[in-house]
Design an enzyme around this catalytic site. Structure first.
Site, PDB file in Angstrom:
ATOM      1  N   ASN A 159     111.630  21.366  27.073  1.00  0.00           N
ATOM      2  CA  ASN A 159     112.376  21.120  25.842  1.00  0.00           C
ATOM      3  C   ASN A 159     112.659  22.466  25.161  1.00  0.00           C
ATOM      4  O   ASN A 159     111.761  23.081  24.604  1.00  0.00           O
ATOM      5  CB  ASN A 159     111.518  20.203  24.944  1.00  0.00           C
ATOM      6  CG  ASN A 159     112.136  19.941  23.587  1.00  0.00           C
ATOM      7  OD1 ASN A 159     113.293  20.298  23.338  1.00  0.00           O
ATOM      8  ND2 ASN A 159     111.381  19.312  22.702  1.00  0.00           N
ATOM      9  N   LYS A 165     114.279  23.016  22.555  1.00  0.00           N
ATOM     10  CA  LYS A 165     114.329  22.854  21.086  1.00  0.00           C
ATOM     11  C   LYS A 165     115.521  23.630  20.500  1.00  0.00           C
ATOM     12  O   LYS A 165     116.552  23.734  21.151  1.00  0.00           O
ATOM     13  CB  LYS A 165     113.005  23.277  20.454  1.00  0.00           C
ATOM     14  CG  LYS A 165     111.806  22.528  21.066  1.00  0.00           C
ATOM     15  CD  LYS A 165     110.543  22.687  20.281  1.00  0.00           C
ATOM     16  CE  LYS A 165     109.416  21.904  20.940  1.00  0.00           C
ATOM     17  NZ  LYS A 165     108.158  21.961  20.212  1.00  0.00           N
ATOM     18  N   HIS A 213     110.580  12.638  19.008  1.00  0.00           N
ATOM     19  CA  HIS A 213     109.791  13.877  19.020  1.00  0.00           C
ATOM     20  C   HIS A 213     109.164  14.074  17.634  1.00  0.00           C
ATOM     21  O   HIS A 213     109.792  13.756  16.622  1.00  0.00           O
ATOM     22  CB  HIS A 213     110.671  15.078  19.388  1.00  0.00           C
ATOM     23  CG  HIS A 213     109.852  16.288  19.701  1.00  0.00           C
ATOM     24  ND1 HIS A 213     109.316  17.069  18.719  1.00  0.00           N
ATOM     25  CD2 HIS A 213     109.436  16.802  20.888  1.00  0.00           C
ATOM     26  CE1 HIS A 213     108.601  18.043  19.282  1.00  0.00           C
ATOM     27  NE2 HIS A 213     108.656  17.904  20.606  1.00  0.00           N
ATOM     28  N   GLU A 257     108.869  16.523  15.829  1.00  0.00           N
ATOM     29  CA  GLU A 257     109.666  17.342  14.910  1.00  0.00           C
ATOM     30  C   GLU A 257     110.803  16.525  14.293  1.00  0.00           C
ATOM     31  O   GLU A 257     111.226  16.789  13.168  1.00  0.00           O
ATOM     32  CB  GLU A 257     110.174  18.597  15.647  1.00  0.00           C
ATOM     33  CG  GLU A 257     109.022  19.573  15.872  1.00  0.00           C
ATOM     34  CD  GLU A 257     109.114  20.401  17.137  1.00  0.00           C
ATOM     35  OE1 GLU A 257     110.189  20.443  17.765  1.00  0.00           O
ATOM     36  OE2 GLU A 257     108.086  20.993  17.526  1.00  0.00           O
ATOM     37  N   GLU A 263     102.064  13.601  22.919  1.00  0.00           N
ATOM     38  CA  GLU A 263     102.055  14.947  22.330  1.00  0.00           C
ATOM     39  C   GLU A 263     101.313  14.892  20.996  1.00  0.00           C
ATOM     40  O   GLU A 263     101.929  14.603  19.966  1.00  0.00           O
ATOM     41  CB  GLU A 263     103.486  15.435  22.077  1.00  0.00           C
ATOM     42  CG  GLU A 263     104.340  15.584  23.302  1.00  0.00           C
ATOM     43  CD  GLU A 263     105.491  16.575  23.075  1.00  0.00           C
ATOM     44  OE1 GLU A 263     105.527  17.577  23.787  1.00  0.00           O
ATOM     45  OE2 GLU A 263     106.321  16.361  22.180  1.00  0.00           O
ATOM     46  N   GLY A 319     102.777  23.719  19.474  1.00  0.00           N
ATOM     47  CA  GLY A 319     103.010  25.042  18.898  1.00  0.00           C
ATOM     48  C   GLY A 319     101.760  25.711  18.357  1.00  0.00           C
ATOM     49  O   GLY A 319     101.851  26.683  17.599  1.00  0.00           O
ATOM     50  N   SER A 375     101.431  22.790  23.686  1.00  0.00           N
ATOM     51  CA  SER A 375     100.819  24.074  24.079  1.00  0.00           C
ATOM     52  C   SER A 375     100.475  24.156  25.569  1.00  0.00           C
ATOM     53  O   SER A 375      99.440  24.731  25.937  1.00  0.00           O
ATOM     54  CB  SER A 375      99.583  24.368  23.231  1.00  0.00           C
ATOM     55  OG  SER A 375      99.967  24.553  21.886  1.00  0.00           O
TER      56      SER A 375
HETATM   57  P1  13P Z   1     104.907  23.701  22.746  1.00  0.00           P
HETATM   58  O1  13P Z   1     104.736  23.669  24.255  1.00  0.00           O
HETATM   59  O2  13P Z   1     105.650  24.865  22.260  1.00  0.00           O
HETATM   60  O3  13P Z   1     103.593  23.474  22.057  1.00  0.00           O
HETATM   61  O4  13P Z   1     105.825  22.446  22.390  1.00  0.00           O
HETATM   62  C1  13P Z   1     105.537  21.209  22.912  1.00  0.00           C
HETATM   63  C2  13P Z   1     106.613  20.256  22.600  1.00  0.00           C
HETATM   64  O5  13P Z   1     106.817  19.876  21.461  1.00  0.00           O
HETATM   65  C3  13P Z   1     107.474  19.804  23.705  1.00  0.00           C
HETATM   66  O6  13P Z   1     108.341  18.787  23.312  1.00  0.00           O
END
Ligand code: 13P
Length: 265
Positions: free
Chosen positions: A9, A11, A97, A99, A169, A175, A215
């Site tokens: 992803n 993002k 997601h 976010e 997740e 992150g 992560s």
């Molecule tokens: P990170 O791997 O940067 O922690 O992000 C995970 C994520 O949100 C994938 O959708």
């Protein structure tokens, strides 16, 4: 044994056409000659670059989108229809997601509508679920995951249900460079499996892929994927490095191939 997944992803990164092309050219070089029979790799760029990625991704890599709207067309300013995604060759779509839940204030009900729209148009939803640190501390992980899953699975056929991919997740792991213990991830997988089995039946639940995200790096794959018995991983920051994507794909492929050999499949 099920197919394994590596989903990258990107993002809100890759900030220009030039950067997108650079990423693609390095990615093609890194993936060249790598055999992938067990692992499906999916790259999920920002909407604006979907078409570019579709044209230039290595053949063995599939295309995903980061979100979708539940209606097919109409007065929905700023939204993207499932049909638009399908038309340019998208196969997978991330929904829910954390976010989007956090910054877009998306509810479980809205996310369920997106899942249903995707299934209707034959796109594969990657439904993201996960608890916050506070919810975990309060012992609410199980009820949070169930609430996030329930609406999405209610009223869909077995055939549709099997098209779903679930990404566990935990929000606190995204992150943060903190990853849960293998046992905690496996525990979440069991909760997810039971919930799906209670709505769609055990045979359907068994066929649904459940991934881990948060992560993930090559050096924690054993802990978050293999020991936790997950069907693959969803990566964020590491997906910005084509070399790491190729490396993680190779580790998953080799591990699974060895495992299959060991059990004679
Ligand atoms: P990170 O791997 O940067 O922690 O992000 C995970 C994520 O949100 C994938 O959708």
């Amino acid at each position: 044994m099920k197919q394994r997944y590596l989903i990258g992803n990107l993002k809100m990164n890759v900030l220009s056409v030039e950067e997108a092309d650079q990423y693609l050219s390095v990615f093609r070089r890194e993936m060249k000659g790598r055999k992938q029979s067990i692992t499906t790799t999916v790259i999920v760029p920002p909407f604006l670059y979907l078409e570019r990625f579709q044209k230039a991704l290595p053949e063995a890599v599939s295309l995903g989108a980061q979100d979708v709207f539940w209606e097919k067309e109409g007065s929905y300013t700023g939204e993207i229809s499932p049909l638009m995604l399908k038309d340019i060759g998208v196969e997978y779509v991330i929904v829910g997601h954390s976010e989007r839940r956090q910054y877009g204030h998306e509810t479980n009900e809205e996310i369920a509508k997106k899942v249903q729209a995707l299934l209707k148009w034959n796109l594969r939803p990657i439904l993201c679920i996960g608890e916050t640190a506070e919810e975990r501390r309060r012992g609410e992980t199980s009820s949070v995951l169930e609430a996030q899953l329930k609406g999405a699975f209610e009223g869909i056929s077995s055939l549709h249900a099997e098209k779903m991919i679930i990404a566990y997740e935990p929000r606190w792991a995204i992150g943060s460079d903190q990853v849960p213990a293998s046992e905690d991830i496996l525990e979440a997988k069991v909760i997810i499996y039971r919930m799906i089995a209670s709505v769609c039946g055990a045979p359907v639940a068994e066929r649904i892929s459940i991934l881990y995200g948060g992560s993930v790096k090559a050096n924690v794959l054993k802990q978050v994927c293999f020991d936790a018995q997950m069907d693959g991983v969803l990566i964020g920051r590491e997906s910005l490095f084509p070399y790491e994507v190729a490396k993680i794909a190779e580790i998953i492929e080799n591990y699974e191939a060895t495992e299959r050999e060991a059990v004679g499949r």
